[in-house]
Design an enzyme around this catalytic site. Structure first.
Site, PDB file in Angstrom:
ATOM      1  N   LYS A 174      15.630   0.570 -16.862  1.00  0.00           N
ATOM      2  CA  LYS A 174      15.302   1.486 -15.204  1.00  0.00           C
ATOM      3  C   LYS A 174      15.953   1.291 -14.280  1.00  0.00           C
ATOM      4  O   LYS A 174      16.158   2.474 -13.640  1.00  0.00           O
ATOM      5  CB  LYS A 174      13.329   0.965 -15.335  1.00  0.00           C
ATOM      6  CG  LYS A 174      13.273   1.200 -13.487  1.00  0.00           C
ATOM      7  CD  LYS A 174      12.424   2.801 -14.099  1.00  0.00           C
ATOM      8  CE  LYS A 174      11.891   3.475 -12.506  1.00  0.00           C
ATOM      9  NZ  LYS A 174      12.062   3.502 -11.492  1.00  0.00           N
ATOM     10  N   ARG A 179      -2.309  -3.386  10.371  1.00  0.00           N
ATOM     11  CA  ARG A 179      -2.290  -2.492   9.474  1.00  0.00           C
ATOM     12  C   ARG A 179      -3.655  -2.269   9.255  1.00  0.00           C
ATOM     13  O   ARG A 179      -4.573  -1.623   8.743  1.00  0.00           O
ATOM     14  CB  ARG A 179      -1.575  -2.744   8.158  1.00  0.00           C
ATOM     15  CG  ARG A 179      -0.270  -2.747   8.943  1.00  0.00           C
ATOM     16  CD  ARG A 179       0.499  -1.402   9.049  1.00  0.00           C
ATOM     17  NE  ARG A 179       0.598  -0.409   7.126  1.00  0.00           N
ATOM     18  CZ  ARG A 179       0.942   0.786   7.423  1.00  0.00           C
ATOM     19  NH1 ARG A 179       1.290   1.637   8.350  1.00  0.00           N
ATOM     20  NH2 ARG A 179       0.756   1.191   6.295  1.00  0.00           N
ATOM     21  N   ASN A 189      18.160   4.323 -11.876  1.00  0.00           N
ATOM     22  CA  ASN A 189      18.482   3.235 -10.509  1.00  0.00           C
ATOM     23  C   ASN A 189      19.145   3.896  -9.760  1.00  0.00           C
ATOM     24  O   ASN A 189      19.926   4.536  -8.632  1.00  0.00           O
ATOM     25  CB  ASN A 189      17.192   2.489  -9.653  1.00  0.00           C
ATOM     26  CG  ASN A 189      15.445   3.255  -9.236  1.00  0.00           C
ATOM     27  OD1 ASN A 189      14.831   2.004 -10.281  1.00  0.00           O
ATOM     28  ND2 ASN A 189      15.235   3.902  -9.677  1.00  0.00           N
ATOM     29  N   ARG A 199       2.568   9.891  -1.540  1.00  0.00           N
ATOM     30  CA  ARG A 199       2.222   9.178  -0.555  1.00  0.00           C
ATOM     31  C   ARG A 199       2.352  10.022   1.361  1.00  0.00           C
ATOM     32  O   ARG A 199       3.700   9.854   1.605  1.00  0.00           O
ATOM     33  CB  ARG A 199       3.128   7.600   0.384  1.00  0.00           C
ATOM     34  CG  ARG A 199       1.430   6.988   1.085  1.00  0.00           C
ATOM     35  CD  ARG A 199       1.687   5.898   1.515  1.00  0.00           C
ATOM     36  NE  ARG A 199       3.254   5.434   2.051  1.00  0.00           N
ATOM     37  CZ  ARG A 199       3.111   4.780   3.418  1.00  0.00           C
ATOM     38  NH1 ARG A 199       2.004   3.883   3.134  1.00  0.00           N
ATOM     39  NH2 ARG A 199       4.257   4.754   3.890  1.00  0.00           N
ATOM     40  N   ASN A 242      11.116  -0.955  -7.726  1.00  0.00           N
ATOM     41  CA  ASN A 242      12.006  -0.906  -8.112  1.00  0.00           C
ATOM     42  C   ASN A 242      13.587  -1.945  -7.836  1.00  0.00           C
ATOM     43  O   ASN A 242      12.870  -2.511  -7.036  1.00  0.00           O
ATOM     44  CB  ASN A 242      12.435   0.474  -7.122  1.00  0.00           C
ATOM     45  CG  ASN A 242      12.391   1.879  -7.554  1.00  0.00           C
ATOM     46  OD1 ASN A 242      11.683   2.167  -8.965  1.00  0.00           O
ATOM     47  ND2 ASN A 242      12.715   3.090  -6.823  1.00  0.00           N
ATOM     48  N   GLU A 292      16.450  -0.332  -0.895  1.00  0.00           N
ATOM     49  CA  GLU A 292      16.302  -1.393  -2.016  1.00  0.00           C
ATOM     50  C   GLU A 292      17.614  -1.912  -2.831  1.00  0.00           C
ATOM     51  O   GLU A 292      18.361  -1.950  -3.977  1.00  0.00           O
ATOM     52  CB  GLU A 292      15.579  -0.893  -3.020  1.00  0.00           C
ATOM     53  CG  GLU A 292      14.230  -0.610  -2.909  1.00  0.00           C
ATOM     54  CD  GLU A 292      13.133  -0.119  -3.487  1.00  0.00           C
ATOM     55  OE1 GLU A 292      12.257  -0.069  -4.172  1.00  0.00           O
ATOM     56  OE2 GLU A 292      13.634   0.769  -4.395  1.00  0.00           O
ATOM     57  N   ALA A 346       1.083  -1.686   0.181  1.00  0.00           N
ATOM     58  CA  ALA A 346       0.511  -0.176  -0.071  1.00  0.00           C
ATOM     59  C   ALA A 346       0.785   1.681   0.116  1.00  0.00           C
ATOM     60  O   ALA A 346       0.463   2.279   0.675  1.00  0.00           O
ATOM     61  CB  ALA A 346      -0.904   0.495   1.456  1.00  0.00           C
TER      62      ALA A 346
HETATM   63  O1  PAF Z   1      13.633   5.402  -6.558  1.00  0.00           O
HETATM   64  C1  PAF Z   1      13.589   6.639  -7.145  1.00  0.00           C
HETATM   65  O2  PAF Z   1      12.953   7.448  -6.388  1.00  0.00           O
HETATM   66  C2  PAF Z   1      12.442   6.748  -8.929  1.00  0.00           C
HETATM   67  O3  PAF Z   1      13.059   5.513  -9.387  1.00  0.00           O
HETATM   68  C3  PAF Z   1      14.031   8.177  -9.620  1.00  0.00           C
HETATM   69  C4  PAF Z   1      13.295   7.346 -10.994  1.00  0.00           C
HETATM   70  C5  PAF Z   1      14.998   7.819  -8.970  1.00  0.00           C
HETATM   71  C6  PAF Z   1      13.335   9.483  -9.184  1.00  0.00           C
HETATM   72  O4  PAF Z   1      13.318   9.550  -7.766  1.00  0.00           O
END
Ligand code: PAF
Length: 304
Positions: free
Chosen positions: A186, A40, A190, A137, A109, A269, A13
């Site tokens: 992506k 929760r 990151n 959020r 991510n 992460e 969430a």
């Molecule tokens: O993880 C993040 O914060 C986003 O994927 C990114 C693209 C780096 C933008 O802040």
């Protein structure tokens, strides 16, 4: 007709899970939000649903929700929006409810969760999705749709149907038979932004004003480019440097998700971002000293 639409469960969430849940409820996609614990779930019920600001004004959207700690009806379609390090334990907690061959769409991510899930449950059909929808959020069970983006979904033969089902309101999901390319792009974005913003405790755009950070950012990309010929993903990394710099500029005021994790003492992460890149590089015999150093520095921070 809603009765013909598949029922989706959303696990996680955070901003993106809440965004999909909000549009799902507004556009009659049968959806249940899965919350980590009974506690929760009680908090969610007290809040009365998700307070969603989707087009400027906030509205409280009541939504079906269940706790992962309770048994319930079988789950055939799961949108997984948890943070990567929490995914395996979250899915394990609902594994008895996950139907054999259930479709799981990973929208998060980093990379590496799919492999972990398939070790736990080899029967699952795991798909990946990548989104550029902007959402945040402001508080638990609240979401703001801050910017329109696009979402790609792929990884299996059912991608067209799943993309159609998950397209709700303005959230358009497009099937992509080459999803690996989008995932890798992506991932590198990151790898370039997240650890550096977390280590320098700065907003994304401030990386451009810090000569040392900028040099490291280019170093991260240079190392990733060395991997490109080994990945057999075509021209996956063409124009990548420009894309990273565009993302930094377009999200200049953002505090990256990793910076937010580090500042709130949550596990980041990093193992699924820089860690994943370093593991793949090692398999191909490629040294990545800059990425490895960032990985070690991040993992040395308290709580990591
Ligand atoms: O993880 C993040 O914060 C986003 O994927 C990114 C693209 C780096 C933008 O802040």
């Amino acid at each position: 007709m809603t009765s013909h639409r598949s029922h989706w469960h959303i696990l996680g969430a955070g901003a993106i899970g809440s965004l999909w849940a909000s549009y799902a409820v507004k556009h009659d996609l049968p959806t249940t939000l899965l919350l980590r614990s009974d506690e929760r779930l009680s908090q969610f019920k007290m809040a009365g649903g998700i307070l969603a600001t989707l087009a400027g004004s906030a509205e409280l959207l009541p939504l079906a929700a269940e706790s992962c700690e309770q048994n319930g009806p079988p789950i055939a379609r799961l949108l997984l929006t948890t943070k990567a390090p929490d995914s395996l334990s979250a899915v394990a907690s609902i594994s008895p409810r996950l139907a054999s061959g259930a479709c799981v769409v990973l929208l998060q991510n980093g990379l590496g969760v799919r492999e972990e899930l398939l070790k736990l449950r080899p029967d699952l059909q795991c798909y990946h999705a990548v989104t550029t929808e902007g959402a945040f959020r402001p508080a638990p069970f609240q979401v703001v749709h801050a910017g329109r983006g696009r979402t790609l979904l792929g990884g299996g033969s059912n991608d067209k149907a799943l993309a159609r089902e998950l397209s709700v309101g303005p959230l358009v999901v497009t099937p992509d038979p080459n999803i690996e390319q989008a995932l890798w792009r992506k991932l590198i974005i990151n790898c370039a932004i997240n650890p550096l913003t977390a280590l320098y405790r700065c907003r994304n755009g401030e990386l451009l004003d810090n000569p040392q950070a900028l040099q490291q950012l280019h170093g991260v990309i240079d190392e990733a480019l060395c991997l490109a010929p080994h990945l057999q993903l075509g021209d996956v990394f063409d124009g990548l440097r420009e894309q990273v710099l565009d993302v930094v500029a377009n999200t200049a005021l953002n505090r990256s998700s990793m910076l937010q994790d580090i500042e709130s003492g949550r596990r980041s992460e990093i193992d699924y971002i820089t860690g994943y890149l370093c593991r793949v590089a090692e398999q191909h015999g490629i040294a990545m000293p800059i990425n490895r150093q960032l990985l070690e520095q991040l993992k040395a921070l308290p709580g990591q």
